[in-house]
Every structure is written in C-alpha cells, then in structure tokens.
Design a protein around this motif. Structure first.
Motif, PDB file in Angstrom:
ATOM      1  N   SER A  78       0.833  -1.204   0.000  1.00 16.60           N
ATOM      2  CA  SER A  78       0.000   0.000   0.000  1.00 16.60           C
ATOM      3  C   SER A  78       0.866   1.251   0.000  1.00 16.60           C
ATOM      4  N   LYS A  81       2.407   1.716  -3.655  1.00 13.46           N
ATOM      5  CA  LYS A  81       1.543   1.727  -4.840  1.00 13.46           C
ATOM      6  C   LYS A  81       1.547   3.042  -5.612  1.00 13.46           C
ATOM      7  N   ASN A  90      -2.743  -4.118  -4.749  1.00 12.29           N
ATOM      8  CA  ASN A  90      -1.568  -3.283  -4.452  1.00 12.29           C
ATOM      9  C   ASN A  90      -0.245  -4.021  -4.554  1.00 12.29           C
TER      10      ASN A  90
END
Length: 105
Positions: A78, A81, A90
């Motif tokens: 995350s 990303k 992700n």
C-alpha cells in the motif's frame, strides 16, 4: 538455496523516492522477509526503461509465497503503490525470469 529473479516497474520521476523508501526499509518488514527464508535480496534499476530487476535467494518457495499473506507486506504494498505499477491488491506487477545461465565456483 533457491535463486529467483523478478522484474517490476517504477514510475518515471519516482526513482529517487523508490530508493529512499528502500533505504528506510521498516525493521518489521526486514524481519518478516528473514522469517520467510530470505537470505539475499537486491534490486537494480534500469533508469532508461524504469525497470526494476530483483534478485533473491530464498530457502523455500512455499514459505516465501506466504509473505504475501502477512499484514506488514500488505502495508508495504500500500505504501509503494503510488510510485510503481501495481495490481488491484496493491502487489507489484512483477514477472518471474527464467534462469538460463549460472556459473559458480
């Protein structure tokens, strides 16, 4: 020892940020990688194509595959990303490379 090679893509203009984030790798991420059988992990960048080349040495494929199920790995994905190509979950878009030559003395 199992040797793996993978390619990924970092977005243009994000090369330094990618390096910075890895220079500041979270201790809990490093710990998780080691716990899942990682012995060596290097990432190289082809600046012209924005291609990342990762080289890993791991103890066990099944154990290594379980890294994706850890909370810290999903948190890292995350976090990354916004600077690299990712899948819907992700995870980095990555391609395993086939070894065609190995010389070891």
């Amino acid at each position: 020892m199992i040797r793996k090679a993978v390619t990924m893509k970092v977005f243009e203009g994000c090369h330094e940020e990618y390096r910075k984030r890895h220079d500041e790798l979270w201790p809990e991420m490093e710990e998780m990688l080691i716990e899942h059988g990682m012995h060596t992990y290097s990432i190289f960048l082809d600046e012209a194509t924005h291609t990342l080349f990762a080289y890993l040495e791991i103890a066990d494929e099944e154990l290594w595959a379980k890294t994706a199920d850890t909370e810290i790995c999903r948190k890292w994905w995350s976090y990354m990303k916004d600077i690299m190509e990712t899948n819907a979950d992700n995870s980095p878009v990555s391609f395993d490379l086939k070894e065609v030559f190995y010389l070891h003395k």
